[in-house]
Design a protein around this motif. Structure first.
Motif, PDB file in Angstrom:
ATOM      1  N   ASP A 348       0.837  -1.212   0.000  1.00  9.06           N
ATOM      2  CA  ASP A 348       0.000   0.000   0.000  1.00  9.06           C
ATOM      3  C   ASP A 348       0.867   1.255   0.000  1.00  9.06           C
ATOM      4  O   ASP A 348       0.573   2.232  -0.712  1.00  9.06           O
ATOM      5  CB  ASP A 348      -0.921   0.004   1.216  1.00  9.06           C
ATOM      6  N   SER A 349       1.934   1.245   0.810  1.00 12.29           N
ATOM      7  CA  SER A 349       2.806   2.417   0.858  1.00 12.29           C
ATOM      8  C   SER A 349       3.501   2.651  -0.475  1.00 12.29           C
ATOM      9  O   SER A 349       3.664   3.795  -0.915  1.00 12.29           O
ATOM     10  CB  SER A 349       3.841   2.253   1.978  1.00 12.29           C
ATOM     11  N   VAL A 350       3.928   1.578  -1.122  1.00 13.71           N
ATOM     12  CA  VAL A 350       4.579   1.705  -2.432  1.00 13.71           C
ATOM     13  C   VAL A 350       3.611   2.285  -3.452  1.00 13.71           C
ATOM     14  O   VAL A 350       3.980   3.137  -4.277  1.00 13.71           O
ATOM     15  CB  VAL A 350       5.128   0.341  -2.888  1.00 13.71           C
ATOM     16  N   ALA A 351       2.350   1.845  -3.416  1.00 12.80           N
ATOM     17  CA  ALA A 351       1.352   2.396  -4.344  1.00 12.80           C
ATOM     18  C   ALA A 351       1.139   3.890  -4.105  1.00 12.80           C
ATOM     19  O   ALA A 351       1.044   4.680  -5.057  1.00 12.80           O
ATOM     20  CB  ALA A 351       0.032   1.636  -4.189  1.00 12.80           C
ATOM     21  N   LEU A 352       1.084   4.298  -2.845  1.00 15.55           N
ATOM     22  CA  LEU A 352       0.944   5.726  -2.535  1.00 15.55           C
ATOM     23  C   LEU A 352       2.165   6.510  -3.005  1.00 15.55           C
ATOM     24  O   LEU A 352       2.036   7.624  -3.537  1.00 15.55           O
ATOM     25  CB  LEU A 352       0.752   5.914  -1.038  1.00 15.55           C
ATOM     26  N   LEU A 353       3.350   5.929  -2.806  1.00 14.61           N
ATOM     27  CA  LEU A 353       4.567   6.622  -3.232  1.00 14.61           C
ATOM     28  C   LEU A 353       4.630   6.754  -4.747  1.00 14.61           C
ATOM     29  O   LEU A 353       5.044   7.803  -5.270  1.00 14.61           O
ATOM     30  CB  LEU A 353       5.796   5.873  -2.718  1.00 14.61           C
ATOM     31  N   ALA A 354       4.231   5.707  -5.454  1.00 17.18           N
ATOM     32  CA  ALA A 354       4.256   5.777  -6.918  1.00 17.18           C
ATOM     33  C   ALA A 354       3.375   6.911  -7.428  1.00 17.18           C
ATOM     34  O   ALA A 354       3.766   7.663  -8.340  1.00 17.18           O
ATOM     35  CB  ALA A 354       3.793   4.438  -7.503  1.00 17.18           C
ATOM     36  N   ARG A 355       2.202   7.076  -6.829  1.00 15.94           N
ATOM     37  CA  ARG A 355       1.310   8.164  -7.234  1.00 15.94           C
ATOM     38  C   ARG A 355       1.943   9.513  -6.918  1.00 15.94           C
ATOM     39  O   ARG A 355       1.873  10.452  -7.733  1.00 15.94           O
ATOM     40  CB  ARG A 355      -0.023   8.011  -6.493  1.00 15.94           C
ATOM     41  N   GLN A 356       2.582   9.634  -5.765  1.00 16.40           N
ATOM     42  CA  GLN A 356       3.178  10.901  -5.362  1.00 16.40           C
ATOM     43  C   GLN A 356       4.372  11.253  -6.245  1.00 16.40           C
ATOM     44  O   GLN A 356       4.570  12.422  -6.613  1.00 16.40           O
ATOM     45  CB  GLN A 356       3.605  10.820  -3.891  1.00 16.40           C
ATOM     46  N   VAL A 357       5.171  10.263  -6.599  1.00 16.05           N
ATOM     47  CA  VAL A 357       6.306  10.505  -7.496  1.00 16.05           C
ATOM     48  C   VAL A 357       5.820  11.016  -8.843  1.00 16.05           C
ATOM     49  O   VAL A 357       6.364  11.985  -9.408  1.00 16.05           O
ATOM     50  CB  VAL A 357       7.126   9.208  -7.667  1.00 16.05           C
ATOM     51  N   GLU A 358       4.786  10.393  -9.344  1.00 15.74           N
ATOM     52  CA  GLU A 358       4.268  10.788 -10.659  1.00 15.74           C
ATOM     53  C   GLU A 358       3.773  12.235 -10.659  1.00 15.74           C
ATOM     54  O   GLU A 358       4.106  13.023 -11.571  1.00 15.74           O
ATOM     55  CB  GLU A 358       3.128   9.842 -11.045  1.00 15.74           C
ATOM     56  N   LEU A 359       3.009  12.610  -9.642  1.00 14.16           N
ATOM     57  CA  LEU A 359       2.468  13.970  -9.604  1.00 14.16           C
ATOM     58  C   LEU A 359       3.554  15.009  -9.357  1.00 14.16           C
ATOM     59  O   LEU A 359       3.510  16.122  -9.907  1.00 14.16           O
ATOM     60  CB  LEU A 359       1.389  14.063  -8.531  1.00 14.16           C
ATOM     61  N   LEU A 360       4.544  14.680  -8.523  1.00 15.17           N
ATOM     62  CA  LEU A 360       5.628  15.632  -8.286  1.00 15.17           C
ATOM     63  C   LEU A 360       6.452  15.843  -9.542  1.00 15.17           C
ATOM     64  O   LEU A 360       6.880  16.974  -9.828  1.00 15.17           O
ATOM     65  CB  LEU A 360       6.513  15.123  -7.141  1.00 15.17           C
ATOM     66  N   ARG A 361       6.653  14.798 -10.282  1.00 16.17           N
ATOM     67  CA  ARG A 361       7.401  14.941 -11.548  1.00 16.17           C
ATOM     68  C   ARG A 361       6.623  15.832 -12.521  1.00 16.17           C
ATOM     69  O   ARG A 361       7.206  16.712 -13.178  1.00 16.17           O
ATOM     70  CB  ARG A 361       7.644  13.554 -12.156  1.00 16.17           C
ATOM     71  N   GLU A 375      11.479   2.897   8.279  1.00 12.53           N
ATOM     72  CA  GLU A 375      10.424   2.347   7.428  1.00 12.53           C
ATOM     73  C   GLU A 375      10.351   3.087   6.098  1.00 12.53           C
ATOM     74  O   GLU A 375      10.121   2.474   5.044  1.00 12.53           O
ATOM     75  CB  GLU A 375       9.070   2.422   8.136  1.00 12.53           C
ATOM     76  N   GLY A 376      10.559   4.405   6.139  1.00 10.96           N
ATOM     77  CA  GLY A 376      10.540   5.164   4.889  1.00 10.96           C
ATOM     78  C   GLY A 376      11.605   4.697   3.922  1.00 10.96           C
ATOM     79  O   GLY A 376      11.385   4.662   2.694  1.00 10.96           O
ATOM     80  N   ALA A 377      12.791   4.334   4.427  1.00 13.91           N
ATOM     81  CA  ALA A 377      13.844   3.807   3.567  1.00 13.91           C
ATOM     82  C   ALA A 377      13.422   2.481   2.953  1.00 13.91           C
ATOM     83  O   ALA A 377      13.708   2.209   1.776  1.00 13.91           O
ATOM     84  CB  ALA A 377      15.137   3.639   4.370  1.00 13.91           C
ATOM     85  N   MET A 378      12.735   1.644   3.738  1.00 12.52           N
ATOM     86  CA  MET A 378      12.284   0.358   3.218  1.00 12.52           C
ATOM     87  C   MET A 378      11.224   0.541   2.135  1.00 12.52           C
ATOM     88  O   MET A 378      11.226  -0.160   1.118  1.00 12.52           O
ATOM     89  CB  MET A 378      11.719  -0.484   4.366  1.00 12.52           C
ATOM     90  N   VAL A 379      10.333   1.494   2.352  1.00 14.65           N
ATOM     91  CA  VAL A 379       9.309   1.769   1.346  1.00 14.65           C
ATOM     92  C   VAL A 379       9.952   2.258   0.049  1.00 14.65           C
ATOM     93  O   VAL A 379       9.602   1.795  -1.053  1.00 14.65           O
ATOM     94  CB  VAL A 379       8.297   2.806   1.876  1.00 14.65           C
ATOM     95  N   ALA A 380      10.905   3.176   0.175  1.00 16.47           N
ATOM     96  CA  ALA A 380      11.550   3.723  -1.023  1.00 16.47           C
ATOM     97  C   ALA A 380      12.319   2.644  -1.777  1.00 16.47           C
ATOM     98  O   ALA A 380      12.272   2.575  -3.017  1.00 16.47           O
ATOM     99  CB  ALA A 380      12.493   4.863  -0.624  1.00 16.47           C
ATOM    100  N   MET A 397      19.092   6.424   2.053  1.00 14.06           N
ATOM    101  CA  MET A 397      18.467   5.644   3.119  1.00 14.06           C
ATOM    102  C   MET A 397      19.157   5.934   4.452  1.00 14.06           C
ATOM    103  O   MET A 397      20.378   5.806   4.551  1.00 14.06           O
ATOM    104  CB  MET A 397      18.535   4.149   2.811  1.00 14.06           C
ATOM    105  N   PHE A 398      18.371   6.317   5.440  1.00 13.06           N
ATOM    106  CA  PHE A 398      18.877   6.487   6.796  1.00 13.06           C
ATOM    107  C   PHE A 398      18.320   5.358   7.664  1.00 13.06           C
ATOM    108  O   PHE A 398      17.108   5.128   7.698  1.00 13.06           O
ATOM    109  CB  PHE A 398      18.457   7.835   7.377  1.00 13.06           C
ATOM    110  N   SER A 399      19.206   4.641   8.338  1.00 16.11           N
ATOM    111  CA  SER A 399      18.817   3.556   9.246  1.00 16.11           C
ATOM    112  C   SER A 399      17.876   2.555   8.607  1.00 16.11           C
ATOM    113  O   SER A 399      16.814   2.225   9.158  1.00 16.11           O
ATOM    114  CB  SER A 399      18.162   4.123  10.516  1.00 16.11           C
TER     115      SER A 399
END
Length: 567
Positions: A348-361, A375-380, A397-399
């Motif tokens: 779910d987090s990856v799907a949200l990130l993919a949408r956010q990357v697309e709109l920011l681009r 956790e953010g590093a793992m999602v990315a 990636m941090f920690s």
């Protein structure tokens, strides 16, 4: 006729009485027993080490010296294997009974061999009853912490591993008296017992590092030497328990109080770790609350970690955006979220990130750099593995959770599977402690279900992407020693989620975003990895788990390497 009453054997002896009973014959018997003690305590770890070396099970080769260690480390050794390697309730119950009874019988033999000459020894039946009961009691005390050590191998967090180890370290001096002293629950342990128990921990730590570092079959004799040292420690602790110079607080039930304290101490660890300056705080200062230098040509998405929250504040630089675990509003802005939202599944987090990357681009017309913490590093990193395109070409990636998913337990609706009892015990522990959302949170289940990827591919290069990982030195204790990364790493003092030199990190982060290569390793990092080898739970082989059949990866637990191509 007068009835003769048998006097109950007393276990109070003076040093003068002991010396008066010591004769040359007893000295010979002592030498023979001492030699037998050393043979037993060295041979048993050598057998386990032989099996592990024959299997090529590199990640577990630091564990065998604990097999003949003092209480409670010997039981900790047994239960960690059991909690990882069982597949049903009846199998767990059968092996648990065997392990606890066998440990009591084995300890009885060690105590008899270690008993000092000249000191009246109780009957074999008394020793058997005492040590079998002790085996069950110690097993009950160690069981929750052994289960937590398995949880530590799932989430790869150093403070969780420390929480599983601290109670035994604190209680060890008290347990040395239980096998041989009648009123073991009263009085403080002597300085000698405290010293020998501390030395045992040091010996096991160093021996685990040497067993892992020894090439090939040399692990076996190293385990034998460590076992012989255990024999010496058994000899000295039994003597110290039987011949204390003075028992302080002789009428106070100190041991039960120490057990309560040992249980309470791990609960203090999470708040203490929060006192270290967190990544989120300095990320805000470095990226979110000040404009990026003009030399940074990328748009940036910042992904904070587990338990973070976001009130909807907008970064000062329009090129920067905060990742939201709730997604975007109708205008494409990240929604505010609470800490509970960070428990969502990785998919779910990856799907949200993919949408956010697309709109920011689309909005900025720039390529995107991802900065993730914990956790953010793992999602990315998971995003780059599952949905990567040319839009994202920088990852910081941090920690990250290095080598997560080393163990397994099935979902609660499954009655069988590796670690089924471990999962239920963790659910009870987390429920009673009211810590987090428990072991079945969607994020935790993502680490369990996709464990082969996180064990083998997390710290690997991605074509067309510049990657660096900032690692606090505490992460060195979070995974078995050996190769863990094939990307540049920047090691710096700190604990998970808290890196100490924030000004230096801000400079290095900007340097990397500009395009400069950065990397730094510290000499103590591999040393800390080796010293932690003895205290890791043995990993579950990837090939053994049917739940991982859809994502087979080469197993670093056997190969000692990461980033090998999937089969």
């Amino acid at each position: 006729m007068c009835r003769i009453r048998r006097r109950r054997p007393s276990f109070r002896w003076s040093l003068r009485e002991t010396r008066s009973r010591t004769v040359r014959r007893n000295g010979v018997v002592l030498n023979r027993r001492f030699v037998g003690l050393l043979l037993v305590t060295s041979l048993v770890p050598m057998i386990e080490a032989t099996v592990l070396v024959a299997l090529g099970f590199r990640a577990a080769q630091g564990i065998p010296p604990q097999l003949t260690a003092l209480w409670p480390y010997d039981t900790y050794h047994d239960l960690r294997w059991l909690y990882v390697y069982h597949r049903s309730w009846w199998e767990f119950a059968l092996w648990l009974t065997y392990v606890l009874v066998a440990r009591g019988l084995f300890t009885t033999g060690l105590v008899r061999l270690a008993w000092p000459a000249g000191v009246p020894r109780p009957s074999l039946g008394w020793l058997l009853r005492r040590n079998v009961v002790l085996g069950v009691l110690v097993g009950g005390f160690v069981a929750p912490w052994a289960a937590i050590s398995v949880a530590a191998s799932v989430v790869a967090l150093s403070w969780v591993l420390l929480a599983s180890l601290l109670p035994m370290f604190l209680l060890a001096p008290f347990l040395q008296r239980v096998a041989v002293v009648e009123h073991w629950w009263r009085g403080l342990p002597s300085i000698s017992l405290v010293g020998w128990s501390l030395l045992n921990f040091v010996v096991l730590t160093v021996a685990g590092a040497l067993c892992w570092a020894a090439p090939g079959w040399w692990t076996v004799p190293v385990a034998g030497v460590a076992g012989a040292l255990n024999g010496v420690l058994w000899n000295r602790t039994v003597r110290a328990a039987l011949l204390p110079s003075r028992v302080r607080w002789a009428r106070v039930p100190v041991t039960p109080l120490a057990a309560l304290l040992a249980v309470a101490v791990p609960l203090v660890i999470p708040p203490v770790t929060e006192l270290v300056p967190g990544n989120e705080q300095w990320i805000r200062t470095a990226v979110l609350e000040r404009p990026l230098p003009a030399a940074v040509t990328h748009a940036v998405i910042v992904l904070t970690g587990y338990g973070s929250d976001y009130g909807g504040e907008q970064p000062s630089d329009p090129r920067v955006q905060r990742f939201s675990y709730r997604g975007l509003d109708s205008d494409g802005k990240p929604l505010a979220y609470r800490s509970a939202d960070t428990t969502r599944s990785m998919a779910d987090s990856v799907a949200l990130l993919a949408r956010q990357v697309e709109l920011l681009r689309r909005r900025t017309g720039r390529r995107v750099a991802l900065i993730g913490e914990s956790e953010g590093a793992m999602v990315a990193r998971t995003y780059l593995a599952r949905r990567h395109d040319a839009t994202v070409d920088i990852l910081v990636m941090f920690s990250p959770l290095i080598y997560a998913g080393r163990a397994y337990y099935p979902p609660p609706h499954h009655d069988e599977g590796w670690g089924v009892v471990t999962g239920w015990q963790l659910r009870v522990i987390f429920g009673l402690a009211d810590v987090g959302g428990g072991p079945d949170e969607p994020f935790i289940r993502s680490l369990l279900d996709d464990a082969p990827f996180y064990r083998n591919q997390l710290m690997c290069p991605v074509p067309g992407v510049r990657i660096v990982a900032f690692l606090p030195t505490a992460t060195a204790t979070e995974a078995p020693p050996g190769e863990y990364s094939r990307i540049p790493v920047y090691q710096i003092p700190g604990v998970h989620g808290g890196l100490l030199d924030r000004r230096l990190l801000q400079e290095r982060l900007i340097d990397f975003l500009i395009g400069k290569p950065i990397a730094r390793t510290r000499a103590e990092y591999p040393l800390m990895q080796s010293f932690a080898a003895a205290w890791q739970a043995p990993p579950l082989p990837i090939e053994a788990n049917p739940a991982w059949a859809g994502n087979r990866q080469p197993d670093p637990a056997f190969t000692g390497k990461v980033c090998l191509p999937a089969r």
